[in-house]
Design a protein around this motif. Structure first.
Motif, short mmCIF file in Angstrom:
data_model
loop_
_atom_site.label_atom_id
_atom_site.label_comp_id
_atom_site.label_asym_id
_atom_site.label_seq_id
_atom_site.Cartn_x
_atom_site.Cartn_y
_atom_site.Cartn_z
N ALA A 99 -32.94 -59.84 -82.07
CA ALA A 99 -31.82 -58.84 -82.64
C ALA A 99 -32.63 -57.67 -83.37
CB ALA A 99 -31.52 -59.72 -83.81
N ALA A 100 -33.89 -57.58 -83.65
CA ALA A 100 -34.52 -56.44 -84.19
C ALA A 100 -34.73 -55.56 -83.17
CB ALA A 100 -35.68 -56.79 -84.75
N LEU A 101 -34.93 -55.99 -81.77
CA LEU A 101 -35.36 -55.22 -80.96
C LEU A 101 -33.82 -54.34 -80.49
CD1 LEU A 101 -37.36 -53.84 -78.70
CD2 LEU A 101 -36.79 -56.03 -77.29
N LEU A 102 -32.81 -55.17 -80.24
CA LEU A 102 -31.65 -54.80 -79.91
C LEU A 102 -31.23 -53.69 -80.70
CD1 LEU A 102 -29.13 -54.72 -78.00
CD2 LEU A 102 -28.30 -56.57 -79.34
N THR A 103 -31.23 -54.08 -82.08
CA THR A 103 -30.77 -52.85 -83.23
C THR A 103 -31.71 -51.53 -82.90
OG1 THR A 103 -30.18 -54.61 -84.57
CG2 THR A 103 -30.71 -52.48 -85.43
N ALA A 104 -33.02 -51.57 -82.68
CA ALA A 104 -34.03 -50.80 -82.74
C ALA A 104 -33.43 -49.83 -81.38
CB ALA A 104 -35.30 -51.12 -82.51
N VAL A 105 -33.39 -50.48 -80.12
CA VAL A 105 -33.00 -49.75 -78.76
C VAL A 105 -31.87 -49.17 -79.08
CG1 VAL A 105 -32.65 -50.22 -76.43
CG2 VAL A 105 -34.76 -51.49 -77.44
N LEU A 106 -30.75 -49.85 -79.56
CA LEU A 106 -29.65 -48.91 -79.66
C LEU A 106 -29.76 -47.75 -80.67
CD1 LEU A 106 -27.17 -52.00 -79.98
CD2 LEU A 106 -27.32 -50.26 -78.25
N ALA A 107 -30.78 -47.87 -81.55
CA ALA A 107 -30.67 -46.48 -82.66
C ALA A 107 -31.52 -45.64 -81.71
CB ALA A 107 -31.74 -47.16 -83.88
N LEU A 108 -32.59 -45.87 -81.07
CA LEU A 108 -33.36 -44.99 -80.22
C LEU A 108 -32.41 -44.30 -79.14
CD1 LEU A 108 -36.65 -47.08 -79.78
CD2 LEU A 108 -36.45 -44.77 -80.88
N ALA A 109 -31.55 -45.03 -78.43
CA ALA A 109 -30.66 -44.58 -77.62
C ALA A 109 -29.82 -43.53 -78.07
CB ALA A 109 -29.81 -45.65 -76.73
N ARG A 110 -29.41 -43.71 -79.32
CA ARG A 110 -28.21 -42.98 -79.88
C ARG A 110 -29.15 -41.49 -80.43
NH1 ARG A 110 -26.56 -47.36 -82.75
NH2 ARG A 110 -27.89 -46.82 -84.59
N ALA A 111 -30.48 -41.71 -80.75
CA ALA A 111 -31.31 -40.81 -81.18
C ALA A 111 -31.38 -39.82 -79.80
CB ALA A 111 -32.51 -41.19 -81.82
N SER A 112 -31.72 -40.36 -78.75
CA SER A 112 -32.09 -39.79 -77.48
C SER A 112 -30.80 -39.05 -77.03
CB SER A 112 -32.43 -40.81 -76.45
OG SER A 112 -32.55 -40.11 -75.26
N SER A 113 -29.58 -39.81 -77.16
CA SER A 113 -28.25 -38.90 -76.71
C SER A 113 -27.99 -37.84 -77.55
CB SER A 113 -27.33 -39.73 -76.71
OG SER A 113 -26.80 -40.30 -77.81
N SER A 114 -28.47 -37.86 -79.05
CA SER A 114 -28.23 -36.83 -79.85
C SER A 114 -29.18 -35.45 -79.56
CB SER A 114 -28.89 -37.15 -81.18
OG SER A 114 -27.68 -37.96 -81.77
#
Length: 125
Positions: free
Chosen positions: A84-99
């Motif tokens: 769960a921690a990794l999924l949350t982190a990867v989603l946050a990183l993906a949002r940061a990358s798309s930003s």
């Protein structure tokens, strides 16, 4: 999982942050010519591209550590739940990358604008 003290990335990012702050101070105190402005905008574009690569690499490394059983969450809201921690982190990183994409487009537009100003100035002179 390596701790921050074992890895140079936080140190390098902190140094980059300080250098950018110093550059901002210098830029606010000195006149900038078009060539300097164009070069500076290009340097920012390179920094942003590098940051996007770092963000992507962090997600890749986190997934590798989880698969290898080296990703552990010992405290916080995801304690004992590395998936769960990794999924949350990867989603946050993906949002940061798309930003990064709209910022990259804005930087590209700024370079075009500086070029257009230089052309307009030289043709009217």
């Amino acid at each position: 999982m390596k701790h921050c003290a074992d890895h140079r990335l936080p140190e390098i990012l902190r140094d980059t942050h300080h250098r950018l702050r110093r550059a901002g101070t210098v830029a606010s105190e000195t006149p900038v010519v078009a060539a300097d402005l164009y070069w500076s905008i290009g340097a920012l574009a390179q920094c942003l591209t590098a940051m996007d690569e770092v963000i992507s690499q962090l997600g890749i490394n986190a997934r590798k550590q989880l698969r290898a059983g080296k990703f552990d969450v010992q405290s916080g809201p995801f304690e004992g739940e590395p998936d769960a921690a990794l999924l949350t982190a990867v989603l946050a990183l993906a949002r940061a990358s798309s930003s990064c994409e709209p910022v990259q487009a804005a930087i590209g537009n700024a370079q075009i604008a500086v070029s257009d100003l230089v052309v307009a100035r030289t043709t009217s002179a």
